[in-house]
Design a protein around this motif. Sequence first.
Motif, PDB file in Angstrom:
ATOM      1  N   ILE A 314       1.095  -0.989  -0.167  1.00 50.37           N
ATOM      2  CA  ILE A 314       0.340   0.377  -0.263  1.00 50.37           C
ATOM      3  C   ILE A 314       1.074   0.891  -0.154  1.00 50.37           C
ATOM      4  CG2 ILE A 314      -1.307   1.298   1.882  1.00 50.37           C
ATOM      5  CD1 ILE A 314      -2.949  -1.694   2.341  1.00 50.37           C
ATOM      6  N   SER A 315       2.076   1.191   0.417  1.00 50.87           N
ATOM      7  CA  SER A 315       3.106   2.755   1.025  1.00 50.87           C
ATOM      8  C   SER A 315       3.528   2.480  -0.703  1.00 50.87           C
ATOM      9  CB  SER A 315       3.868   1.665   1.745  1.00 50.87           C
ATOM     10  OG  SER A 315       5.379   3.383   2.196  1.00 50.87           O
ATOM     11  N   LEU A 316       3.702   1.731  -1.015  1.00 53.39           N
ATOM     12  CA  LEU A 316       4.659   1.918  -2.730  1.00 53.39           C
ATOM     13  C   LEU A 316       3.333   2.295  -3.345  1.00 53.39           C
ATOM     14  CD1 LEU A 316       6.395  -1.412  -2.334  1.00 53.39           C
ATOM     15  CD2 LEU A 316       7.436   1.212  -2.203  1.00 53.39           C
ATOM     16  N   ILE A 317       2.349   2.108  -3.200  1.00 56.35           N
ATOM     17  CA  ILE A 317       1.228   2.298  -4.104  1.00 56.35           C
ATOM     18  C   ILE A 317       1.095   3.707  -3.750  1.00 56.35           C
ATOM     19  CG2 ILE A 317      -1.088   2.446  -4.944  1.00 56.35           C
ATOM     20  CD1 ILE A 317      -1.120  -1.030  -4.327  1.00 56.35           C
ATOM     21  N   LEU A 318       0.927   4.050  -2.565  1.00 54.83           N
ATOM     22  CA  LEU A 318       0.708   5.616  -2.234  1.00 54.83           C
ATOM     23  C   LEU A 318       1.547   6.671  -2.515  1.00 54.83           C
ATOM     24  CD1 LEU A 318      -1.637   7.418  -0.510  1.00 54.83           C
ATOM     25  CD2 LEU A 318      -0.013   6.739   1.091  1.00 54.83           C
ATOM     26  N   PHE A 319       3.387   5.931  -3.053  1.00 57.60           N
ATOM     27  CA  PHE A 319       4.121   6.774  -3.416  1.00 57.60           C
ATOM     28  C   PHE A 319       4.461   6.962  -4.902  1.00 57.60           C
ATOM     29  CE2 PHE A 319       8.311   6.149  -5.945  1.00 57.60           C
ATOM     30  CZ  PHE A 319       9.225   7.223  -5.245  1.00 57.60           C
ATOM     31  N   PHE A 320       4.063   6.439  -5.706  1.00 56.37           N
ATOM     32  CA  PHE A 320       3.964   5.930  -7.586  1.00 56.37           C
ATOM     33  C   PHE A 320       2.450   7.067  -7.196  1.00 56.37           C
ATOM     34  CE2 PHE A 320       5.632   1.855  -7.189  1.00 56.37           C
ATOM     35  CZ  PHE A 320       7.297   2.812  -8.410  1.00 56.37           C
ATOM     36  N   PRO A 326       3.432  17.049  -9.153  1.00 57.29           N
ATOM     37  CA  PRO A 326       5.147  17.947  -8.423  1.00 57.29           C
ATOM     38  C   PRO A 326       4.942  18.694  -7.321  1.00 57.29           C
ATOM     39  CG  PRO A 326       4.946  18.413 -10.702  1.00 57.29           C
ATOM     40  CD  PRO A 326       3.021  17.733 -10.749  1.00 57.29           C
ATOM     41  N   GLN A 327       3.681  18.930  -7.140  1.00 63.30           N
ATOM     42  CA  GLN A 327       3.341  19.133  -5.462  1.00 63.30           C
ATOM     43  C   GLN A 327       3.392  18.531  -4.393  1.00 63.30           C
ATOM     44  OE1 GLN A 327      -0.900  21.219  -4.933  1.00 63.30           O
ATOM     45  NE2 GLN A 327      -0.722  21.425  -3.683  1.00 63.30           N
ATOM     46  N   TYR A 328       3.270  17.316  -4.259  1.00 58.73           N
ATOM     47  CA  TYR A 328       3.530  15.751  -3.314  1.00 58.73           C
ATOM     48  C   TYR A 328       4.864  15.071  -3.804  1.00 58.73           C
ATOM     49  CZ  TYR A 328      -0.925  17.542  -2.021  1.00 58.73           C
ATOM     50  OH  TYR A 328      -2.182  18.123  -2.363  1.00 58.73           O
ATOM     51  N   LYS A 329       5.651  15.413  -4.202  1.00 62.09           N
ATOM     52  CA  LYS A 329       6.818  14.810  -5.023  1.00 62.09           C
ATOM     53  C   LYS A 329       7.186  14.614  -3.067  1.00 62.09           C
ATOM     54  CE  LYS A 329       8.259  14.932  -9.893  1.00 62.09           C
ATOM     55  NZ  LYS A 329       8.767  13.950  -9.805  1.00 62.09           N
ATOM     56  N   GLN A 330       7.971  15.491  -2.946  1.00 59.28           N
ATOM     57  CA  GLN A 330       8.653  15.157  -1.631  1.00 59.28           C
ATOM     58  C   GLN A 330       7.895  14.639  -0.143  1.00 59.28           C
ATOM     59  OE1 GLN A 330      11.243  16.881  -1.643  1.00 59.28           O
ATOM     60  NE2 GLN A 330      12.210  16.776   0.604  1.00 59.28           N
ATOM     61  N   THR A 331       6.586  14.398  -0.739  1.00 54.20           N
ATOM     62  CA  THR A 331       5.466  13.836   0.864  1.00 54.20           C
ATOM     63  C   THR A 331       5.516  12.381   0.004  1.00 54.20           C
ATOM     64  OG1 THR A 331       3.955  15.939   0.722  1.00 54.20           O
ATOM     65  CG2 THR A 331       3.079  13.307   1.143  1.00 54.20           C
ATOM     66  N   ALA A 332       5.547  12.085  -0.651  1.00 57.51           N
ATOM     67  CA  ALA A 332       5.995  10.886  -1.457  1.00 57.51           C
ATOM     68  C   ALA A 332       7.219  10.313  -0.994  1.00 57.51           C
ATOM     69  CB  ALA A 332       5.612  10.789  -2.681  1.00 57.51           C
ATOM     70  N   VAL A 333       8.015  10.932  -0.752  1.00 55.21           N
ATOM     71  CA  VAL A 333       9.680  10.679  -0.826  1.00 55.21           C
ATOM     72  C   VAL A 333       9.450  10.388   0.771  1.00 55.21           C
ATOM     73  CG1 VAL A 333      12.174  10.327  -0.360  1.00 55.21           C
ATOM     74  CG2 VAL A 333      10.518  11.169  -2.404  1.00 55.21           C
ATOM     75  N   PHE A 334       9.208  11.129   1.577  1.00 59.74           N
ATOM     76  CA  PHE A 334       8.928  10.640   2.915  1.00 59.74           C
ATOM     77  C   PHE A 334       8.297   9.596   3.264  1.00 59.74           C
ATOM     78  CE2 PHE A 334       6.685  12.475   6.921  1.00 59.74           C
ATOM     79  CZ  PHE A 334       7.363  12.478   8.082  1.00 59.74           C
ATOM     80  N   GLU A 335       7.108   9.167   3.165  1.00 60.50           N
ATOM     81  CA  GLU A 335       6.074   7.883   3.374  1.00 60.50           C
ATOM     82  C   GLU A 335       6.796   7.160   3.422  1.00 60.50           C
ATOM     83  OE1 GLU A 335       3.456   4.896   1.666  1.00 60.50           O
ATOM     84  OE2 GLU A 335       4.946   6.771   0.392  1.00 60.50           O
ATOM     85  N   VAL A 336       7.456   6.795   2.173  1.00 63.34           N
ATOM     86  CA  VAL A 336       8.329   5.778   2.104  1.00 63.34           C
ATOM     87  C   VAL A 336       9.128   5.607   3.102  1.00 63.34           C
ATOM     88  CG1 VAL A 336      10.068   6.358  -0.011  1.00 63.34           C
ATOM     89  CG2 VAL A 336       8.911   4.508  -0.782  1.00 63.34           C
ATOM     90  N   ASN A 337      10.008   6.965   2.980  1.00 64.32           N
ATOM     91  CA  ASN A 337      11.426   6.782   4.106  1.00 64.32           C
ATOM     92  C   ASN A 337      10.721   6.155   5.528  1.00 64.32           C
ATOM     93  OD1 ASN A 337      13.631   7.929   2.372  1.00 64.32           O
ATOM     94  ND2 ASN A 337      13.368   9.790   2.899  1.00 64.32           N
ATOM     95  N   GLY A 398      13.636  12.266   7.284  1.00 64.60           N
ATOM     96  CA  GLY A 398      14.310  10.499   7.806  1.00 64.60           C
ATOM     97  C   GLY A 398      15.070   9.830   7.313  1.00 64.60           C
ATOM     98  N   GLY A 399      15.772  10.795   6.135  1.00 67.25           N
ATOM     99  CA  GLY A 399      17.007   9.921   4.794  1.00 67.25           C
ATOM    100  C   GLY A 399      17.794   9.123   5.476  1.00 67.25           C
ATOM    101  N   MET A 400      18.298  10.366   6.337  1.00 66.17           N
ATOM    102  CA  MET A 400      19.839   9.230   6.750  1.00 66.17           C
ATOM    103  C   MET A 400      19.355   8.012   7.961  1.00 66.17           C
ATOM    104  SD  MET A 400      22.780   9.101   8.099  1.00 66.17           S
ATOM    105  CE  MET A 400      23.354  10.923   7.554  1.00 66.17           C
ATOM    106  N   ALA A 401      18.356   8.299   9.019  1.00 66.50           N
ATOM    107  CA  ALA A 401      17.302   7.430   9.184  1.00 66.50           C
ATOM    108  C   ALA A 401      17.481   5.894   8.875  1.00 66.50           C
ATOM    109  CB  ALA A 401      16.618   7.757  10.798  1.00 66.50           C
ATOM    110  N   THR A 402      16.555   6.133   8.182  1.00 64.21           N
ATOM    111  CA  THR A 402      16.455   4.641   7.191  1.00 64.21           C
ATOM    112  C   THR A 402      17.207   3.899   6.482  1.00 64.21           C
ATOM    113  OG1 THR A 402      13.977   5.676   6.516  1.00 64.21           O
ATOM    114  CG2 THR A 402      15.255   4.356   5.120  1.00 64.21           C
ATOM    115  N   GLU A 403      19.159   4.630   5.684  1.00 60.44           N
ATOM    116  CA  GLU A 403      19.822   3.977   5.832  1.00 60.44           C
ATOM    117  C   GLU A 403      20.714   3.645   6.940  1.00 60.44           C
ATOM    118  OE1 GLU A 403      19.971   3.471   2.393  1.00 60.44           O
ATOM    119  OE2 GLU A 403      18.752   5.444   2.155  1.00 60.44           O
ATOM    120  N   LEU A 404      20.778   4.091   8.089  1.00 54.74           N
ATOM    121  CA  LEU A 404      21.378   3.555   9.159  1.00 54.74           C
ATOM    122  C   LEU A 404      20.347   2.333   9.599  1.00 54.74           C
ATOM    123  CD1 LEU A 404      22.632   6.464  10.990  1.00 54.74           C
ATOM    124  CD2 LEU A 404      23.999   5.194   9.700  1.00 54.74           C
ATOM    125  N   SER A 405      19.746   2.545   9.900  1.00 51.15           N
ATOM    126  CA  SER A 405      18.341   1.318  10.031  1.00 51.15           C
ATOM    127  C   SER A 405      18.463  -0.203   9.277  1.00 51.15           C
ATOM    128  CB  SER A 405      16.785   1.813  10.310  1.00 51.15           C
ATOM    129  OG  SER A 405      16.178   2.272   9.088  1.00 51.15           O
TER     130      SER A 405
END
Length: 510
Positions: A314-320, A326-337, A398-405
Amino acid sequence: MALSALYAKLLVVLGIAFPVTEVLSERVPANFYQGFYLYLYIGSIFFMCFMYATLIKDRAILNIIKSHDSSKDNSHPKKPHDGPIIRYGSFYLRLGAIAFGIGSMVYSGLEFGQYFELKRDSKCSDILLVLTPATRMILTLVQMQFIFLNSMDMKMSAYKVVARFGLMHMIATNLCEWLYVLVEETRHEISRHHLSERSSDTHDIYECRRSNIMGSLVQNASPFLFPCTIEYSLICAVILYEMWKNVKPEKEEGSKSVHQELCTTNGKVDRGETGGAFRMTVNTPHSLHHFTVDCTSAHKGLFSGILVLVLTIISLILFFVLNEDPQYKQTAVFEVNVCELVLYIISTIAVIVCMIQMRGLKYHHSSLLVMAQTGMYIYCMFSIIGCSFGNEDSLAPGGMATELSSLIQTTCQTVFVLDASWRRCRTANQARRKPGRQIITFLLVANMAMWTINTLEKGHAEFRPSHLKFFGVWAWTVITHVSMPLAIFYRFHSTICLFEIWKSAYKMKV
């Protein structure tokens, strides 16, 4: 053995040089190296046909002996190979080879179809453009059967020189295919971003086409079918390497078979020469292999894992969906992170708890898993560097935390798998309670969810727009497409290893 390994190394170097040269230089004609791949495919097919011919010959001799046997007892004739049939790679690894091989054949079939869209003139009608994918389809089909049904019945020891060179030729073929797909996929990804596409090649392609139906289909399907070819090639190369290592002289092989026959009677689980794959063998008149699966103490972990898998999808579908605006691109990346972060944290906790629960089991004492983990480390390290030095305005929270985890999770899981693969129940109480099995079941499904994420990340650089901007399209695409195939294979192979633990760790060692 040394000469066959050197021969394979030469083929792999050529497999790197040819496709990379075509990408980097505009002075070489397109597809100038198709004859090299045709040699690889035909050589592999010829070797497998030779081995099947020897098997048919041995069986024919046995049938002749049986037909001329004057004794009237019901004894069965002896097989060409003494001892039990030994298969390389676990059943589930070979099953995965078939599943991914189907996807690889679909892609080859689409490439084959492209030929019929070309104009019929001397400039466009190159027979290699149809011959190469057709031969690749035949090779994939024959190799799937060879991998899934491989056994010591083929008596490779009787033709050990041919077997060693033939197996190394097949290993090199699969590695070259993997490298070719890697280069092609990287080029497609860069072309998709409209930053570096060879205009001369593009012009030639569209000048030769009468229509672009199959061409568009190949372009659209490649992000989903490329991973199948990559996974299939890696699995086949690993299994074939195990076969190559075990090509022994007949006397040595015979003594080993007797030892393995003693070790696998009465349904005992034994660790063979497959680098961590376990099997249960029962010598009965009707069936050589008998598998039993006890599903107790697993249902809670199963349904917890299914819940995590569903939420991930569901999260991946939401991302796509969000990424299209373009208005929600940052939100999409944050959501999948956030989805990845939660998944990695839960999986890490599950691994640690499971290690604690299984520490009481008896420890009896896979390099393949460690090799595949390298891809995870490469991707995580470059991602951490990108998060550290990238533009803060383009970084999603959340990008750094995601990569470390992710780094912590894969390290803990590898340590757990390497440890738990050797553990067995020491008491009847442990066999009844099955400590840690619920969590292993959860991790099984959770790794499927992480495999899904990694597969999509590899084909879509927009999952990490900040890294794309920091490293540049060329560099980040190359980093992603070199590391992610191993990372995807790591998740797939982790699932197989966890299932082997789930199946074998809770049986009493006799």
